[in-house]
Design a protein around this motif. Structure first.
Motif, mmCIF file in Angstrom:
data_model
loop_
_atom_site.group_PDB
_atom_site.id
_atom_site.type_symbol
_atom_site.label_atom_id
_atom_site.label_comp_id
_atom_site.label_asym_id
_atom_site.label_seq_id
_atom_site.Cartn_x
_atom_site.Cartn_y
_atom_site.Cartn_z
ATOM 1 N N LEU A 12 11.144 6.523 -3.690
ATOM 2 C CA LEU A 12 11.271 7.705 -4.540
ATOM 3 C C LEU A 12 11.044 7.315 -5.991
ATOM 4 N N GLN A 13 10.199 8.080 -6.681
ATOM 5 C CA GLN A 13 10.082 7.990 -8.125
ATOM 6 C C GLN A 13 10.247 9.381 -8.711
ATOM 7 N N LYS A 14 10.831 9.444 -9.914
ATOM 8 C CA LYS A 14 11.116 10.733 -10.537
ATOM 9 C C LYS A 14 10.390 10.858 -11.871
ATOM 10 N N SER A 15 10.061 12.114 -12.194
ATOM 11 C CA SER A 15 9.484 12.443 -13.489
ATOM 12 C C SER A 15 10.355 13.487 -14.164
ATOM 13 N N ALA A 16 10.810 13.185 -15.379
ATOM 14 C CA ALA A 16 11.649 14.116 -16.133
ATOM 15 C C ALA A 16 10.831 15.017 -17.047
ATOM 16 N N ASP A 17 9.506 14.817 -17.093
ATOM 17 C CA ASP A 17 8.663 15.615 -17.988
ATOM 18 C C ASP A 17 7.557 16.349 -17.235
ATOM 19 N N TRP B 150 6.435 8.701 -15.178
ATOM 20 C CA TRP B 150 7.271 8.477 -13.999
ATOM 21 C C TRP B 150 8.163 7.255 -14.191
ATOM 22 N N GLY B 151 9.380 7.371 -13.697
ATOM 23 C CA GLY B 151 10.331 6.270 -13.773
ATOM 24 C C GLY B 151 10.100 5.249 -12.677
ATOM 25 N N PRO B 152 10.930 4.204 -12.624
ATOM 26 C CA PRO B 152 10.788 3.159 -11.604
ATOM 27 C C PRO B 152 11.159 3.684 -10.226
ATOM 28 N N SER C 193 0.857 -1.176 0.000
ATOM 29 C CA SER C 193 0.000 0.000 0.000
ATOM 30 C C SER C 193 0.900 1.235 0.000
ATOM 31 N N GLU C 194 0.805 2.019 -1.052
ATOM 32 C CA GLU C 194 1.689 3.175 -1.238
ATOM 33 C C GLU C 194 0.925 4.440 -0.852
ATOM 34 N N GLN C 195 1.475 5.214 0.083
ATOM 35 C CA GLN C 195 0.715 6.275 0.739
ATOM 36 C C GLN C 195 1.567 7.520 0.982
ATOM 37 N N ASN C 196 0.910 8.574 1.453
ATOM 38 C CA ASN C 196 1.528 9.812 1.938
ATOM 39 C C ASN C 196 2.594 10.384 0.997
ATOM 40 N N PRO C 197 2.224 10.703 -0.243
ATOM 41 C CA PRO C 197 3.219 11.246 -1.159
ATOM 42 C C PRO C 197 3.571 12.698 -0.850
ATOM 43 N N GLY D 227 13.728 18.565 -7.793
ATOM 44 C CA GLY D 227 15.112 18.237 -7.481
ATOM 45 C C GLY D 227 16.124 19.056 -8.251
ATOM 46 N N PRO D 228 17.369 19.038 -7.797
ATOM 47 C CA PRO D 228 18.434 19.772 -8.501
ATOM 48 C C PRO D 228 18.744 19.191 -9.872
ATOM 49 N N ASP D 229 18.248 17.979 -10.138
ATOM 50 C CA ASP D 229 18.429 17.360 -11.444
ATOM 51 C C ASP D 229 17.351 17.775 -12.446
ATOM 52 N N GLY D 230 16.464 18.702 -12.055
ATOM 53 C CA GLY D 230 15.408 19.145 -12.938
ATOM 54 C C GLY D 230 14.235 18.192 -13.026
ATOM 55 N N ALA D 231 14.222 17.179 -12.190
ATOM 56 C CA ALA D 231 13.127 16.205 -12.166
ATOM 57 C C ALA D 231 12.212 16.484 -10.980
ATOM 58 N N VAL D 232 10.959 16.069 -11.110
ATOM 59 C CA VAL D 232 10.028 16.093 -9.989
ATOM 60 C C VAL D 232 10.226 14.801 -9.206
ATOM 61 N N TRP D 233 10.430 14.929 -7.903
ATOM 62 C CA TRP D 233 10.621 13.772 -7.036
ATOM 63 C C TRP D 233 9.327 13.520 -6.259
ATOM 64 N N ALA D 234 8.807 12.320 -6.376
ATOM 65 C CA ALA D 234 7.678 11.892 -5.549
ATOM 66 C C ALA D 234 8.200 10.922 -4.503
ATOM 67 N N MET D 235 8.160 11.347 -3.249
ATOM 68 C CA MET D 235 8.562 10.501 -2.120
ATOM 69 C C MET D 235 7.292 10.009 -1.444
ATOM 70 N N TYR D 236 7.249 8.724 -1.081
ATOM 71 C CA TYR D 236 6.036 8.178 -0.476
ATOM 72 C C TYR D 236 6.376 6.939 0.343
ATOM 73 N N THR D 237 5.409 6.506 1.143
ATOM 74 C CA THR D 237 5.583 5.310 1.961
ATOM 75 C C THR D 237 5.040 4.096 1.206
ATOM 76 N N ALA D 238 5.592 2.926 1.512
ATOM 77 C CA ALA D 238 5.137 1.673 0.894
ATOM 78 C C ALA D 238 5.141 0.600 1.970
ATOM 79 N N GLN D 239 3.936 0.225 2.428
ATOM 80 C CA GLN D 239 3.820 -0.764 3.493
ATOM 81 C C GLN D 239 3.200 -2.046 2.958
ATOM 82 N N ARG D 240 3.437 -3.152 3.644
ATOM 83 C CA ARG D 240 2.900 -4.434 3.214
ATOM 84 C C ARG D 240 1.377 -4.432 3.302
ATOM 85 N N ASP D 241 0.760 -5.270 2.481
ATOM 86 C CA ASP D 241 -0.695 -5.404 2.460
ATOM 87 C C ASP D 241 -1.185 -5.896 3.815
#
Length: 386
Positions: free
Chosen positions: A130-135, A140-142, A91-95, A100-114
């Motif tokens: 963490l997942q990043k978006s360059a556009d 979004w990347g992995p 369960s991925e929560q609380n984004p 970021g300084p790399d010009g990407a949007v950083w999405a930080m979030y929690t990931a807990q077991r089902d």
């Protein structure tokens, strides 16, 4: 550009004027998801706004994941959300969103077991990813796991201090008899833009969580926290860039054991968005869940968050009163507050008992009750050109 007068919000993302409140409002499209919770917003360098939240059947279920919608600069509606994450086993929560300084949007979030049989709350298994978006949030990347220690939870985005230091507020969940009432606050600190991190613990902070860090002046920080006892918003200070922290003390603002959001405005005032309610008889060391998560208010402080003489209800909900009407009032909760470069304040929160995310835009003057010649009219193109 002017917006139509508010006829009654529908979940289509269209911006409306609320002439009574002097605000611009929208319900961001929820997509196909039955619940939406814990929003966060970010202004991109081009003036677009992003809003992310977690969506799925219900908090803690494995189909809950992070999604992201956009309000393009000058547009009159929010877009449909796109998927950010999608681990089928967690369960991925609380984004939170960070540019970021790399010009990407950083999405930080929690990931807990089902969920597991006999354990409804699996927060003690959470890691921070963490997942990043360059556009700019379109794709979004992995994911990568940034903080693998199980039980690590977060909500506020990475804060960049005036000396360049990064500070990322956490709280640490355990599988214990006391449950969430014993969670302490900790901070992840980086002096190399996230390449390495070290942890700093806040003393005597058990049950004081969801820390929101603001820099009052160079190296002088304040953190504002949710109270598991459902009594008050708590405050702690650091005078050394976050290396050490004081024991949290209650502020005058009530808290109902629900999330808060705090920022330092361009004026220097502290703004806190919260549900200004509490439990009538808190028990020391015991988590309380009074249930009432309405209204949503924004409070302003001129002394670094010690007092809050100005407060305005920005969301009044259905407005029913009396114990017999409690079931007629929906929940409006987990507010996130952000100020854009043009000075506008942007507030988002889970609305209608987590059916969608509501967006409200206003000014600091609106909170302070200052009279304006034109109420409720906002031209974003003109505002961004000034």
């Amino acid at each position: 550009m002017s917006y139509p007068v508010l006829p009654g919000l529908t979940p289509d993302g269209v911006l409306y004027q609320n002439l009574e409140m002097g605000t611009v409002e929208a319900v961001i499209p929820p997509g196909v998801h039955p619940t939406c919770h814990s929003p966060a917003t970010l202004e991109l360098p081009n003036g677009d706004l992003l809003c992310c939240w977690f969506a799925g059947t219900y908090e803690g279920s494995a189909d809950v994941h992070i999604v992201c919608a956009r309000l393009p600069k000058g547009a009159d509606r929010w877009t449909e959300p796109v998927d950010v994450s999608g681990d089928p086993e967690r369960s991925e929560q609380n984004p939170s969103l960070f540019y970021g300084p790399d010009g990407a949007v950083w999405a930080m979030y929690t990931a807990q077991r089902d969920r597991q049989a006999g354990k409804d709350n699996m927060q003690f298994t959470s890691q921070v990813r963490l997942q990043k978006s360059a556009d700019g949030g379109l794709t979004w990347g992995p994911y990568e796991t940034v903080f693998p220690r199980e039980g690590t939870f977060c909500r506020q985005a990475i804060q960049v201090l005036s000396n360049g230091r990064w500070i990322f507020a956490n709280w640490l969940c355990t599988d214990s008899a006391e449950g969430l009432s014993g969670d302490p606050t900790a901070f992840q600190i980086s002096d190399d833009q996230g390449k390495t991190w070290r942890q700093v613990d806040m003393p005597k902070s058990h049950g004081r969580v969801h820390a929101n860090v603001v820099e009052l002046e160079s190296g002088h920080l304040a953190a504002f926290m949710r109270d598991r006892e459902a009594a008050n918003i708590y405050r702690s200070e650091s005078f050394d860039w976050g290396d050490t922290w004081s024991e949290p003390k209650p502020t005058p603002l009530p808290n109902n054991n629900s999330s808060i959001s705090a920022i330092r405005l361009q004026s220097g005032r502290i703004a806190i968005a919260c549900n200004p309610t509490c439990t009538p008889e808190p028990s020391p060391g015991k988590a309380a869940w009074p249930g009432l998560r309405c209204p949503v208010a924004v409070a302003l402080s001129e002394d670094g968050g010690l007092t809050f003489p100005m407060i305005r209800w920005m969301e009044r909900g259905e407005g029913f009163v009396g114990d017999e009407n409690k079931t007629n009032n929906k929940q409006y909760e987990y507010p996130h507050i952000m100020q854009s470069a043009d000075g506008r304040i942007h507030l988002t929160y889970a609305a209608f008992t987590r059916k969608a995310i509501k967006y409200v835009a206003f000014t600091e003057a609106d909170v302070m009750g200052e009279k304006r010649e034109t109420v409720g009219l906002y031209n974003p193109t003109a505002a961004q050109s000034r």
